[in-house]
Design an enzyme around this catalytic site. Structure first.
Site, PDB file in Angstrom:
ATOM      1  N   ARG A  68      49.092  31.742  44.544  1.00 54.72           N
ATOM      2  CA  ARG A  68      49.815  31.746  45.821  1.00 54.72           C
ATOM      3  C   ARG A  68      48.927  31.452  47.021  1.00 54.72           C
ATOM      4  NH1 ARG A  68      52.792  35.124  47.722  1.00 54.72           N
ATOM      5  NH2 ARG A  68      52.398  36.194  48.939  1.00 54.72           N
ATOM      6  N   GLU A 117      40.360  50.306  22.423  1.00 54.51           N
ATOM      7  CA  GLU A 117      39.564  51.222  23.256  1.00 54.51           C
ATOM      8  C   GLU A 117      38.558  50.473  24.119  1.00 54.51           C
ATOM      9  OE1 GLU A 117      39.891  54.751  23.755  1.00 54.51           O
ATOM     10  OE2 GLU A 117      41.762  53.926  22.953  1.00 54.51           O
ATOM     11  N   PRO A 153      39.123  49.092  32.584  1.00 50.11           N
ATOM     12  CA  PRO A 153      39.409  50.232  33.462  1.00 50.11           C
ATOM     13  C   PRO A 153      38.169  50.761  34.184  1.00 50.11           C
ATOM     14  CG  PRO A 153      39.996  50.738  31.163  1.00 50.11           C
ATOM     15  CD  PRO A 153      39.462  49.352  31.181  1.00 50.11           C
ATOM     16  N   ASP A 208      51.058  37.952  54.740  1.00 51.12           N
ATOM     17  CA  ASP A 208      50.693  39.010  53.809  1.00 51.12           C
ATOM     18  C   ASP A 208      49.766  40.028  54.462  1.00 51.12           C
ATOM     19  OD1 ASP A 208      50.596  37.254  50.597  1.00 51.12           O
ATOM     20  OD2 ASP A 208      52.212  37.752  51.953  1.00 51.12           O
TER      21      ASP A 208
HETATM   22  C1  9D3 Z   1      39.834  57.346  27.776  1.00 49.64           C
HETATM   23  C2  9D3 Z   1      39.491  55.961  27.407  1.00 49.64           C
HETATM   24  N1  9D3 Z   1      40.392  54.965  27.975  1.00 49.64           N
HETATM   25  C3  9D3 Z   1      39.874  54.522  29.313  1.00 49.64           C
HETATM   26  C4  9D3 Z   1      40.814  54.881  30.409  1.00 49.64           C
HETATM   27  C5  9D3 Z   1      40.382  53.865  27.021  1.00 49.64           C
HETATM   28  C6  9D3 Z   1      41.082  52.643  27.444  1.00 49.64           C
HETATM   29  C7  9D3 Z   1      42.405  52.657  27.836  1.00 49.64           C
HETATM   30  C8  9D3 Z   1      43.047  51.487  28.178  1.00 49.64           C
HETATM   31  C9  9D3 Z   1      40.410  51.440  27.399  1.00 49.64           C
HETATM   32  C10 9D3 Z   1      41.065  50.273  27.743  1.00 49.64           C
HETATM   33  C11 9D3 Z   1      42.374  50.305  28.114  1.00 49.64           C
HETATM   34  C12 9D3 Z   1      43.073  49.050  28.439  1.00 49.64           C
HETATM   35  N2  9D3 Z   1      43.038  48.771  29.891  1.00 49.64           N
HETATM   36  C13 9D3 Z   1      42.528  47.643  30.362  1.00 49.64           C
HETATM   37  O1  9D3 Z   1      42.072  46.832  29.588  1.00 49.64           O
HETATM   38  C14 9D3 Z   1      42.479  47.407  31.784  1.00 49.64           C
HETATM   39  C15 9D3 Z   1      42.926  48.184  32.894  1.00 49.64           C
HETATM   40  C16 9D3 Z   1      43.579  49.448  32.976  1.00 49.64           C
HETATM   41  O2  9D3 Z   1      43.880  50.122  31.981  1.00 49.64           O
HETATM   42  N3  9D3 Z   1      43.868  49.934  34.209  1.00 49.64           N
HETATM   43  C17 9D3 Z   1      43.583  49.252  35.356  1.00 49.64           C
HETATM   44  N4  9D3 Z   1      42.966  48.090  35.326  1.00 49.64           N
HETATM   45  C18 9D3 Z   1      42.655  47.566  34.103  1.00 49.64           C
HETATM   46  S1  9D3 Z   1      41.875  46.120  33.877  1.00 49.64           S
HETATM   47  C19 9D3 Z   1      41.897  46.252  32.230  1.00 49.64           C
END
Ligand code: 9D3
Length: 253
Positions: free
Chosen positions: A155, A117, A90, A170
């Site tokens: 694709r 996490e 994230p 696209d």
């Molecule tokens: C408050 C802490 N969280 C961060 C937002 C912890 C957390 C939540 C969810 C850590 C990892 C995740 C799992 N998400 C992914 O691995 C992930 C992801 C996403 O949650 N949103 C958008 N793109 C991606 S790419 C990997």
């Protein structure tokens, strides 16, 4: 090209790899996908892959060692071809069309899917080249983002789409001037009292193309003005395009 995916949930990928127009790309080996479970590289009877975070706090953290071992095996299996290691996270940079073209070229990539996490930072610092995100919303892990990249890459391969022209249309393919796609209609001509646009039923090719172009310009102006600015700066808007946009401007659309 080849993608190796490190994931604690390889079974999530099976239906994805076996369905839809992209299946051909995976089954033909045009886009090779190999799945690896870090758990298979973990030690002990319990095959632990996660542990509690140092310093406390909620959730669990993926341990560096099982991932490092899995990665070493993947690299050897690839013949140490120097493929980049991409971590879905994230906090990564947003994946877009340019990213898909970049990572979907050359030898492919090694995709690491995080769960819990997060991943021990020492693994990231040692091995990860780029972190990628799908956007500002929270998922449960990196598997869906990894599938999103694989789908977008598949694709782009020649012959994967039934209609060779489909990806030319696209929205984010620069070949189509970087404008949003126009609305689509199909039979019946009147559905639930609503007629399809007369222009599309006219049979006049030039009129149809002008209608589609006008729709795309209006939609892009309303929703993604920065894409319209980019198209203009790149000299991709004709005088007819500018005339339509001027007319829209006067209507305060
Ligand atoms: C408050 C802490 N969280 C961060 C937002 C912890 C957390 C939540 C969810 C850590 C990892 C995740 C799992 N998400 C992914 O691995 C992930 C992801 C996403 O949650 N949103 C958008 N793109 C991606 S790419 C990997």
């Amino acid at each position: 090209m080849r993608f190796d995916v490190l994931t604690l949930f390889p079974e999530l990928f099976a239906p994805f790899l076996q369905a839809g127009v992209t299946r051909r790309a995976y089954e033909s080996g045009q886009v090779q996908v190999q799945l690896w479970n870090p758990r298979d590289f973990a030690e002990g009877n319990y095959r632990r892959v996660d542990d509690r975070p140092f310093g406390g706090g909620p959730g669990m953290v993926m341990m560096a060692e099982p991932l490092a071992r899995a990665l070493a095996t993947v690299r050897a299996a690839r013949g140490d071809d120097g493929a980049p290691v991409l971590l879905f996270s994230p906090i990564g940079e947003r994946l877009d069309h340019a990213g898909v073209e970049r990572w979907g070229a050359g030898p492919g990539a090694i995709l690491v899917c995080g769960r819990y996490e997060g991943i021990d930072q020492r693994f990231i610092d040692r091995f990860v080249d780029v972190q990628l995100s799908l956007g500002d919303f929270v998922l449960s892990g990196g598997e869906i983002p990894a599938m999103a990249l694989l789908d977008a890459v598949a694709r782009l391969q020649p012959g994967v789409l039934g209609d060779e022209g489909s990806h030319q249309a696209d929205s984010f393919n620069p070949a189509l001037d970087g404008l949003l796609d126009c609305p689509h209609y199909t039979r019946p001509e009147v559905w639930d009292g609503v007629a399809a646009p007369a222009e599309l039923l006219s049979g006049h090719h030039a009129q149809i193309e002008r209608w589609r172009r006008d729709q795309r310009l209006a939609l892009t102006a309303a929703r993604r003005p920065e894409l319209l600015d980019a198209a203009r700066s790149a000299g991709r808007l004709s005088r007819a395009d500018e005339a339509l946009l001027a007319k829209l401007g006067k209507k305060h659309l």
